[in-house]
Scaffold this motif. Structure first.
Motif, PDB file in Angstrom:
ATOM      1  N   PHE A 283      33.137  41.804  43.610  1.00 20.41           N
ATOM      2  CA  PHE A 283      32.850  40.336  43.691  1.00 20.41           C
ATOM      3  C   PHE A 283      31.617  40.188  44.587  1.00 20.41           C
ATOM      4  CE2 PHE A 283      37.753  40.077  43.979  1.00 20.41           C
ATOM      5  CZ  PHE A 283      37.770  39.186  42.788  1.00 20.41           C
ATOM      6  N   PRO A 284      31.154  38.832  44.379  1.00 20.91           N
ATOM      7  CA  PRO A 284      30.193  38.409  45.306  1.00 20.91           C
ATOM      8  C   PRO A 284      30.808  37.645  46.386  1.00 20.91           C
ATOM      9  CG  PRO A 284      30.258  36.848  43.445  1.00 20.91           C
ATOM     10  CD  PRO A 284      31.255  37.828  43.251  1.00 20.91           C
ATOM     11  N   ALA A 285      29.994  36.795  47.128  1.00 23.93           N
ATOM     12  CA  ALA A 285      30.279  36.344  48.574  1.00 23.93           C
ATOM     13  C   ALA A 285      31.213  35.295  48.566  1.00 23.93           C
ATOM     14  CB  ALA A 285      29.053  36.307  49.401  1.00 23.93           C
ATOM     15  N   TYR A 286      32.188  34.972  47.822  1.00 29.17           N
ATOM     16  CA  TYR A 286      32.891  33.950  48.108  1.00 29.17           C
ATOM     17  C   TYR A 286      34.383  34.356  47.801  1.00 29.17           C
ATOM     18  CZ  TYR A 286      28.459  31.787  47.261  1.00 29.17           C
ATOM     19  OH  TYR A 286      27.297  31.361  47.490  1.00 29.17           O
ATOM     20  N   ASP A 287      35.299  34.155  48.607  1.00 33.74           N
ATOM     21  CA  ASP A 287      36.651  34.424  48.401  1.00 33.74           C
ATOM     22  C   ASP A 287      37.446  33.580  47.673  1.00 33.74           C
ATOM     23  OD1 ASP A 287      38.869  36.738  50.267  1.00 33.74           O
ATOM     24  OD2 ASP A 287      39.811  35.140  48.847  1.00 33.74           O
ATOM     25  N   SER A 288      37.804  34.006  46.519  1.00 37.16           N
ATOM     26  CA  SER A 288      38.606  32.936  45.646  1.00 37.16           C
ATOM     27  C   SER A 288      39.873  32.520  45.934  1.00 37.16           C
ATOM     28  CB  SER A 288      38.460  33.697  44.205  1.00 37.16           C
ATOM     29  OG  SER A 288      39.171  34.679  43.851  1.00 37.16           O
ATOM     30  N   ARG A 289      40.401  33.078  46.912  1.00 27.30           N
ATOM     31  CA  ARG A 289      41.778  32.454  47.542  1.00 27.30           C
ATOM     32  C   ARG A 289      41.312  31.021  48.151  1.00 27.30           C
ATOM     33  NH1 ARG A 289      43.622  37.610  50.485  1.00 27.30           N
ATOM     34  NH2 ARG A 289      41.454  38.074  50.795  1.00 27.30           N
ATOM     35  N   ALA A 290      40.220  31.029  48.757  1.00 31.11           N
ATOM     36  CA  ALA A 290      39.835  29.637  49.341  1.00 31.11           C
ATOM     37  C   ALA A 290      39.119  28.771  48.559  1.00 31.11           C
ATOM     38  CB  ALA A 290      38.970  29.969  50.969  1.00 31.11           C
ATOM     39  N   ILE A 291      38.534  29.215  47.370  1.00 29.42           N
ATOM     40  CA  ILE A 291      37.733  28.339  46.497  1.00 29.42           C
ATOM     41  C   ILE A 291      38.496  28.945  45.154  1.00 29.42           C
ATOM     42  CG2 ILE A 291      35.586  27.599  45.856  1.00 29.42           C
ATOM     43  CD1 ILE A 291      34.216  29.127  48.367  1.00 29.42           C
ATOM     44  N   GLN A 292      39.388  27.982  44.709  1.00 31.62           N
ATOM     45  CA  GLN A 292      40.264  28.450  43.637  1.00 31.62           C
ATOM     46  C   GLN A 292      39.315  28.560  42.314  1.00 31.62           C
ATOM     47  OE1 GLN A 292      43.624  29.004  43.426  1.00 31.62           O
ATOM     48  NE2 GLN A 292      43.793  29.074  45.434  1.00 31.62           N
ATOM     49  N   GLY A 293      38.324  27.460  42.036  1.00 31.91           N
ATOM     50  CA  GLY A 293      37.478  27.757  41.023  1.00 31.91           C
ATOM     51  C   GLY A 293      36.741  28.902  40.707  1.00 31.91           C
ATOM     52  N   MET A 294      36.140  29.518  41.889  1.00 33.07           N
ATOM     53  CA  MET A 294      35.597  30.604  41.740  1.00 33.07           C
ATOM     54  C   MET A 294      36.318  31.656  41.197  1.00 33.07           C
ATOM     55  SD  MET A 294      32.334  29.986  42.545  1.00 33.07           S
ATOM     56  CE  MET A 294      31.455  31.800  42.783  1.00 33.07           C
ATOM     57  N   GLY A 295      37.670  31.753  41.473  1.00 30.40           N
ATOM     58  CA  GLY A 295      38.475  32.829  40.978  1.00 30.40           C
ATOM     59  C   GLY A 295      38.534  32.912  39.449  1.00 30.40           C
ATOM     60  N   LEU A 296      38.703  31.628  38.911  1.00 31.71           N
ATOM     61  CA  LEU A 296      38.730  31.556  37.415  1.00 31.71           C
ATOM     62  C   LEU A 296      37.543  31.935  37.045  1.00 31.71           C
ATOM     63  CD1 LEU A 296      40.139  30.644  34.790  1.00 31.71           C
ATOM     64  CD2 LEU A 296      39.481  28.598  35.119  1.00 31.71           C
ATOM     65  N   GLY A 297      36.212  31.563  37.593  1.00 29.28           N
ATOM     66  CA  GLY A 297      34.930  31.982  37.139  1.00 29.28           C
ATOM     67  C   GLY A 297      34.786  33.498  37.283  1.00 29.28           C
ATOM     68  N   TYR A 298      35.215  34.106  38.362  1.00 27.39           N
ATOM     69  CA  TYR A 298      35.158  35.575  38.466  1.00 27.39           C
ATOM     70  C   TYR A 298      35.890  36.241  37.232  1.00 27.39           C
ATOM     71  CZ  TYR A 298      33.674  35.039  43.341  1.00 27.39           C
ATOM     72  OH  TYR A 298      32.910  34.894  44.457  1.00 27.39           O
ATOM     73  N   ALA A 299      36.978  35.677  37.051  1.00 28.75           N
ATOM     74  CA  ALA A 299      38.190  36.486  36.092  1.00 28.75           C
ATOM     75  C   ALA A 299      37.518  36.365  34.727  1.00 28.75           C
ATOM     76  CB  ALA A 299      39.424  35.639  36.125  1.00 28.75           C
ATOM     77  N   THR A 300      36.894  35.153  34.192  1.00 27.77           N
ATOM     78  CA  THR A 300      36.368  34.872  32.983  1.00 27.77           C
ATOM     79  C   THR A 300      34.900  35.453  32.545  1.00 27.77           C
ATOM     80  OG1 THR A 300      36.021  32.724  33.457  1.00 27.77           O
ATOM     81  CG2 THR A 300      38.118  33.306  32.837  1.00 27.77           C
ATOM     82  N   SER A 301      34.306  35.858  33.764  1.00 21.35           N
ATOM     83  CA  SER A 301      33.208  36.266  33.680  1.00 21.35           C
ATOM     84  C   SER A 301      32.482  37.380  32.606  1.00 21.35           C
ATOM     85  CB  SER A 301      32.315  36.182  35.074  1.00 21.35           C
ATOM     86  OG  SER A 301      30.834  36.922  34.902  1.00 21.35           O
ATOM     87  N   ASN A 302      31.844  37.204  31.781  1.00 18.09           N
ATOM     88  CA  ASN A 302      31.550  37.958  30.879  1.00 18.09           C
ATOM     89  C   ASN A 302      30.821  39.307  31.300  1.00 18.09           C
ATOM     90  OD1 ASN A 302      32.459  36.782  28.453  1.00 18.09           O
ATOM     91  ND2 ASN A 302      30.615  35.551  28.464  1.00 18.09           N
TER      92      ASN A 302
END
Lengths: 161, 614
Positions: free
Chosen positions: B438-457
């Motif tokens: 992961f980079p520097a954002y915890d996706s528990r506190a920023i929900q959209g980043m979690g979806l972005g990480y999970a689907t990132s190619n």
């Protein structure tokens, strides 16, 4: 009073927007290798230094020119008249600052002409590291310059052969 | 020829030692814009998704965009496209500096590197003169020495060099390619792929120019965009004054700064490593990439006694000389994620990562995982050779060097945290997606980043869908970071738009200050291709789907859109985002639906047809 480019290296970030704007004015495309202002990037010293002709009073390039192809424009810039330049390169040697260049495409001398009074590099610089300022200057348009410009006009009119 | 392009590409076969100049596929340049998209298209055509990343059959592409080398603000970018050594997925690592523009000035849009050299070589490009030169004498050298030696021996002082350091040579899974000393195509191990080909560097000097379809229209459009950048708080003030590190305090205050391998999300020493502190105490100069009017680069220096604080074995030079960084991501990975608030340690480790050619994000995150293993007594001193406690700046600097050279425990760190944690039976300590940290954002506190990480190619990545913009910074409009509502939609839009921006040759940081509609007129004037907002966004969607299809063939498509259990099941223990987990399961079905994929995330034939990918 005349206007002059003033460069403050401490403000420069090394983005070379000035080179790009200059080469665009000069060549119609983005080609830093043909820019008449250059930025030296001293990366390991974190120092970025744009340099170009500052239109010095002494004008060694102008005095050195054997065919009077360098003249003084209305905005007090020393200007290479391409039609007269024979590409001998004396001016590039005479300039103590290394800011007169030889263009390998045209085989002529090239140098900053202040864009006729609206320097593109100044407009392009995002940090105001290059400014165009009123500055005290010697009497550039004195008899000597008059003399040079008269001979230029005569040559252009075909009467100076 | 379409404007903005030179129309020529270089194909270098290292196995045979041949160099060919070919015409650029104009139809692909049109449909895929350039950079990331064009590279993906060539790789789709020529590459094999199932090969080992280190196989000579894996291709390494250096691709510019139509705006690379123009005076468009931030028109500096080139993309390295290949099968990533860290992930096995298609990767698109992007770098600024002056290398991409110089390649255009030399007369080439792209370099395709194939095969593997019998002995170390570097590629020398000086306008029409292109040759492979021996690099045995450069092998083992850091990036600084490599650049200097190549310039000296070529006799061309303006040469721009992209090279790998010892990390790339030693096939460190997250090795980077560096140009201009500090600019990195950083993530996913593109440097290791280059190292596997025994290609030390590509040195370029070009004296030509970039010709545009409508130069006058282009200038007007580029002035307009610059004016907009001047009017935005982030691009006119935040980034120029404090650099990307301006985010440390902002993200920390939102309780979204992953700390100690994501065990916490608030870092008590954040202030010490923040952009504000860096600017006040360690900054030498602001540094811009080619044509960049933002200048987020920070040149820093360790003053006086701090210079000798962390001794390293093989790098006696340069401690008195300024180096670039750390940037936000790097400072976070090696800082908060490892529990280290000592800015001097971060500056030194960051400099080492640059000179040795290593991605500081993956390195820092891998070290953080190792530190968790150490503190939970899974691994001990006998293996690591030194205490790997959270907060130890000394361990950080020492391990940076050991990892690049694969010495001691560094040999295990060099494999990345997925392989490291699996080896010791704790895969749950791996914080990443598709093998990338992961980079520097915890996706528990920023929900959209979690979806972005999970689907990132290309595996977990902040640069492919930066929903921090709306969720935290309120650009273009504020969204609630703790809610999943609308996140599937914004993620898809950001992914498509970013794919397009990445392909133009512009830097994605522009999107803090301007939108795609502000970049569009420049692209149209430069290329002469009548792109519209709709067609450009569709090109982005095409690129995203193509990468996805490539990953499906590589076995990394559907089924890999997952987050670690810590993110989806362990609530944040304290701070402003206390009690939250990422609700990926709520967002994913909607995301698939919006993408037009199957319920399990497979690209449908209909979607392929719609995008011209059938």
């Amino acid at each position: 009073m005349a206007k002059q480019l003033r460069i403050i290296p401490e403000k420069c970030t090394g983005c070379i927007q000035c080179e790009l704007a200059c080469s665009f004015v000069q060549t119609g495309r983005f080609q830093p290798a043909r820019a008449l202002i250059r930025v030296h990037l001293f990366d390991d010293q974190a120092s970025y230094a744009p340099y170009t002709c500052f239109q010095c009073d002494e004008a060694w390039c102008m005095t050195a020119c054997p065919v009077n192809a360098i003249t003084i424009s209305a905005v007090t810039a020393k200007v290479v008249v391409e039609a007269l330049c024979v590409g001998c390169g004396l001016c590039t040697i005479a300039c103590p600052y290394g800011t007169v260049w030889h263009n390998p495409d045209s085989e002529k001398a090239v140098k900053c002409d202040l864009c006729g009074g609206d320097p593109a590099c100044v407009r392009a610089c995002p940090t105001a590291a290059i400014t165009y300022l009123e500055t005290a200057a010697a009497d550039w348009l004195g008899p000597w310059a008059d003399d040079l410009n008269r001979s230029l006009r005569e040559m252009q009119a075909g009467g100076g052969q | 020829m379409i404007g903005g392009w030179t129309g020529r590409i270089l194909r270098v076969n290292l196995t045979r030692g041949t160099i060919k100049k070919e015409a650029l596929r104009e139809d692909w340049a049109r449909d895929y814009v350039g950079g990331r998209g064009l590279g993906a298209r060539y790789l789709w055509e020529e590459g094999d998704p199932t090969v080992d990343p280190f196989s000579p059959k894996n291709k390494l592409l250096f691709v510019t965009g139509p705006l690379t080398g123009t005076n468009a603000s931030c028109g500096a970018r080139y993309m390295v496209v290949t099968k990533g050594a860290l992930t096995g997925a298609i990767t698109t690592s992007n770098s600024g500096g002056h290398w991409g523009p110089e390649l255009k000035f030399a007369g080439y849009d792209m370099v395709i590197v194939e095969g593997r050299a019998p002995r170390p070589v570097y590629l020398w490009i000086h306008n029409d003169e292109v040759e492979l030169r021996p690099a045995e004498h450069l092998w083992g050298k850091g990036v600084w020495d490599t650049e200097e030696i190549i310039r000296k021996e070529s006799g061309v002082p303006d040469t721009i060099v992209a090279s790998i350091g010892p990390a790339g040579e030693n096939l460190v899974r997250f090795a980077a390619i560096l140009n201009d000393l500090h600019r990195a195509a950083g993530r996913s191990g593109v440097g290791a792929v280059m190292g596997s080909k025994l290609l030390k560097a590509i040195a370029v000097r070009g004296t030509g120019g970039v010709r545009l379809a409508d130069a006058r229209g282009f200038m007007a459009a580029s002035w307009a965009m610059k004016a907009k950048l001047k009017a935005s708080a982030v691009t006119a003030e935040g980034l120029p004054i404090y650099g990307t590190e301006v985010l440390v305090n902002v993200i920390n205050e939102h309780g979204a700064l992953p700390t100690r391998n994501h065990q916490q999300t608030v870092f008590e020493d954040a202030e010490g490593m923040s952009g504000e502190t860096l600017t006040e105490t360690r900054l030498v100069a602001n540094k811009a990439c080619f044509a960049c009017t933002i200048a987020c680069g920070r040149v820093t220096k360790l003053p006086g006694e701090a210079a000798g604080k962390f001794l390293v074995n093989t790098h006696p030079r340069n401690w008195q000389i300024a180096g670039e960084g750390p940037e936000y991501e790097n400072a976070w990975a090696m800082g908060a994620d490892c529990g280290i608030g000592d800015l001097d340690a971060l500056i030194k480790a960051n400099w080492l990562c640059n000179d040795l050619g290593m991605d500081p994000i993956s390195f820092g995150a891998t070290l953080a995982a190792a530190m968790e293993l150490y503190e939970k007594e899974v691994i001990t001193n006998s293996l690591t050779g030194r205490p790997l406690r959270f907060g130890s700046g000394e361990a950080l600097v020492a391990m940076a060097e050991q990892t690049a050279y694969r010495q001691g425990f560094g040999d295990l760190l060099a494999e990345g945290s997925k392989r490291l944690t699996a080896r010791f039976g704790h895969p749950e300590f791996f914080m990443g997606v598709r093998g990338q940290e992961f980079p520097a954002y915890d996706s528990r506190a920023i929900q959209g980043m979690g979806l972005g990480y999970a689907t990132s190619n290309r595996g977990a990545c902040h640069l492919k869908s930066y929903t921090v913009s709306p969720e935290i910074l309120g650009i273009p409009k504020k969204m609630d970071p703790h809610s999943t509502e609308g996140k599937a939609e914004i993620t898809k839009i950001f992914q498509d738009i970013t794919s397009a921006v990445d392909s133009t040759g512009l830097c994605v940081f522009l999107t803090f200050g301007v939108g795609l509609e502000d970049m569009l007129p420049q692209l149209v004037a430069a290329t002469g291709v009548p792109y519209s907002l709709a067609s450009l966004t569709q090109a982005g969607e095409r690129i995203w789907n193509l990468e996805r299809l490539w990953n499906e063939r590589a076995g990394l498509g559907q089924g890999h859109d997952q987050l670690p259990k810590r993110i989806t099941e362990e609530p944040i223990p304290s701070g402003p985002a206390k009690g939250l987990v990422n609700k990926l399961g709520e967002m994913l079905p909607e995301y698939y639906r919006l993408r037009g994929w199957t319920e399990t995330g497979e690209v449908t034939l209909q979607k392929r047809k719609d995008l011209g990918l059938a």
